[in-house]
Design a protein around this motif. Structure first.
Motif, PDB file in Angstrom:
ATOM      1  N   HIS A  84      -1.291  -6.463   2.418  1.00  0.00           N
ATOM      2  CA  HIS A  84      -1.714  -8.124   1.810  1.00  0.00           C
ATOM      3  C   HIS A  84      -2.571  -8.934   2.557  1.00  0.00           C
ATOM      4  O   HIS A  84      -2.539  -9.524   3.730  1.00  0.00           O
ATOM      5  CB  HIS A  84      -0.088  -9.031   2.026  1.00  0.00           C
ATOM      6  N   GLY A  96      -0.835  -7.813   7.989  1.00  0.00           N
ATOM      7  CA  GLY A  96      -1.284  -7.476   5.994  1.00  0.00           C
ATOM      8  C   GLY A  96      -3.063  -7.436   6.476  1.00  0.00           C
ATOM      9  O   GLY A  96      -3.304  -6.492   5.591  1.00  0.00           O
ATOM     10  N   GLU A 130       4.715 -11.835   1.981  1.00  0.00           N
ATOM     11  CA  GLU A 130       5.762 -12.071   3.074  1.00  0.00           C
ATOM     12  C   GLU A 130       6.820 -12.934   2.518  1.00  0.00           C
ATOM     13  O   GLU A 130       7.944 -13.196   2.951  1.00  0.00           O
ATOM     14  CB  GLU A 130       4.780 -13.785   3.661  1.00  0.00           C
ATOM     15  N   HIS A 191      -0.616  -0.988   9.046  1.00  0.00           N
ATOM     16  CA  HIS A 191      -0.208  -1.855   9.757  1.00  0.00           C
ATOM     17  C   HIS A 191      -0.196  -1.982  10.782  1.00  0.00           C
ATOM     18  O   HIS A 191       0.361  -1.715  11.574  1.00  0.00           O
ATOM     19  CB  HIS A 191       1.066  -2.191   8.331  1.00  0.00           C
ATOM     20  N   GLN A 194       4.724  -4.385  14.970  1.00  0.00           N
ATOM     21  CA  GLN A 194       5.183  -5.695  14.753  1.00  0.00           C
ATOM     22  C   GLN A 194       6.570  -6.050  15.634  1.00  0.00           C
ATOM     23  O   GLN A 194       7.488  -6.330  16.033  1.00  0.00           O
ATOM     24  CB  GLN A 194       5.511  -6.178  13.687  1.00  0.00           C
ATOM     25  N   HIS A 359       7.708  -3.944   3.966  1.00  0.00           N
ATOM     26  CA  HIS A 359       6.108  -3.667   3.323  1.00  0.00           C
ATOM     27  C   HIS A 359       5.500  -3.183   2.135  1.00  0.00           C
ATOM     28  O   HIS A 359       7.295  -2.328   2.041  1.00  0.00           O
ATOM     29  CB  HIS A 359       5.480  -2.456   4.526  1.00  0.00           C
TER      30      HIS A 359
HETATM   31 MN    MN Z   1       2.288  -7.499   6.558  1.00  0.00          MN
END
Ligand code: MN
Ligand code: GLV
Ligand code: MN
Length: 414
Positions: A84, A96, A130, A191, A194, A359
């Motif tokens: 994204h 993203g 998101e 990705h 995180q 995700h």
């Molecule tokens: Mn993401």
């Protein structure tokens, strides 16, 4: 392994930094909320690059963008990859965006090498992953995967009451293609992790075996508005005091289900939000996550009991509404093996890992064999403007993505 293929890490980094200029924030991050003017700019930049790379562009009715590189047998179901471009209000440059531009870099690298794949490849930009502006998250991929119907997706409102459908039309991304309902050979998403695990373990690549489950709630606490001066403490029905106790309970539920539970209240509205009026109503959200569904259910029971108990003790009413749920989601064995094989083949230090974040891959896993590639991010920080990742790690993740995609596109499951 297609050993002659290599991605261009510098080009990937340059593209990331170019995209990061759109909606750049003072602290070095990005604010590119879904379907804002800045999101439109990001989408247009991506489309221009994809067209330069020879892709044909399609946009579906949820505004999901598909940039397609033809296969030798173009009738085969495509291998999809992407993520994204929308961000959190105080988002970073990679969440993203890395998955989208890594997909584009795969296409560019295949072009440079003159390498044809058997099945077509499509780089996808999913709408509103998101869920910050339009809750819930992952709505574009959710409609694509049949989890939500199109009307539900288009009707999601933001805080001002503007809907996804209206905003798609406004920014020119209400496409005419049906959303979903077509075969997908496989889906791979790159990705940043995180979280802190890869960095702590000194691994360059995370082979993502699945994602933990999530339960989201909307909680409304109702008391009575009253004057802050003349109303004695004993006669108050203060909705904010009740909500504060419930928020503390949410936090405790997270700690009580350690080490894997996560419990967050990230959004609250106080009404009437006036300094000298006792709050009569509070609305807040809860985000629970855990890799085991049974534990998520146990957390659900405690939450409901705690909220009811706190409300009763404070003379308040409480409404606990489950807003969104997805169970822990394992990814496809063969696609995960393709990612692991690619990481091992290239000699990147790697480990299996479960995704803590949601995700688009979670919904895609319902309609296509799916896997993800993670790379470390600095101090495990994300959803923060300081989010950072090393160019060499991003290049490694993109390289693994390339090899996994080629392996799958050249050995399609018919
Ligand atoms: Mn993401
Ligand atoms: C997506 O960003 C999530 O909340 O996991
Ligand atoms: Mn995010």
């Amino acid at each position: 392994m297609a050993t002659n293929l290599k991605i261009d890490g510098d080009r990937l980094w340059r593209s990331l930094m170019e995209m990061a200029k759109i909606g750049a924030t003072e602290k070095g991050g990005n604010c590119r909320l879904a379907l804002s003017d800045l999101d439109r700019e990001g989408r247009q930049l991506f489309i221009g690059w994809a067209q330069q790379a020879g892709c044909t562009i399609g946009v579906d009715r949820m505004g999901n963008i598909f940039a397609r590189r033809a296969g030798r047998n173009d009738a085969l179901p495509p291998v999809l990859t992407g993520s994204h471009l929308d961000t959190q209000p105080t988002g970073g440059r990679f969440d993203g965006v890395f998955g989208v531009l890594a997909g584009l870099e795969v296409v560019r690298s295949l072009n440079d090498a003159g390498f044809e794949t058997e099945a077509p490849i499509e780089v996808v930009v999913w709408t509103n992953e998101e869920g910050s502006r339009f809750p819930p998250p992952m709505i574009g991929s959710g409609v694509f995967a049949g989890v939500f119907d199109l009307a539900y997706g288009l009707d999601r409102p933001d805080l001002e009451g503007k809907t996804i459908g209206q905003e798609l039309a406004r920014i020119g991304f209400a496409g005419d293609r049906p959303c979903g309902g077509r075969p997908v050979g496989a889906y791979f998403e790159a990705h940043i992790e995180q979280g802190p695990i890869l960095e702590a373990e000194a691994k360059t690549v995370g082979v993502v075996t699945g994602a933990q489950g999530q339960r989201w709630y909307e909680i409304t606490v109702t008391g009575q508005e009253a004057h802050a001066g003349p109303t004695p403490m004993t006669r108050r029905r203060d909705a904010l005091v009740g909500a504060a106790r419930m928020i503390d309970a949410v936090n405790r539920i997270g700690h009580d289900h350690a080490p894997y539970a996560c419990a967050t209240v990230g959004f609250a509205q106080v009404s009437p939000n006036s300094r000298n009026t006792i709050p009569g109503k509070v609305f807040f959200t809860v985000d629970f996550r855990h890799p085991a569904d049974a534990t998520l259910s146990a957390m659900d029971r405690v939450l409901r009991d705690d909220c009811a108990r706190i409300a009763a003790a404070s003379g308040l009413e409480v409404d606990v509404k489950e807003f969104w749920y997805f169970p822990p989601t394992p990814f496809d064995h063969d696609c995960v093996a393709a990612v692991r094989g690619a990481a091992a083949g290239a000699g990147y230090p790697h480990m299996d890992i479960i995704s803590g974040a949601g995700h688009d891959a979670v919904y895609m896993a319902r309609v296509a064999p799916t896997a993800m590639v993670f790379v470390p991010c600095e101090n495990g920080i994300s959803h923060n403007e300081v989010e950072n990742a090393r160019p060499e790690d991003l290049a490694a993740g993109c390289d693994v993505l390339l090899q996994a995609i080629v392996a799958r596109a050249n050995a399609p499951v018919r």
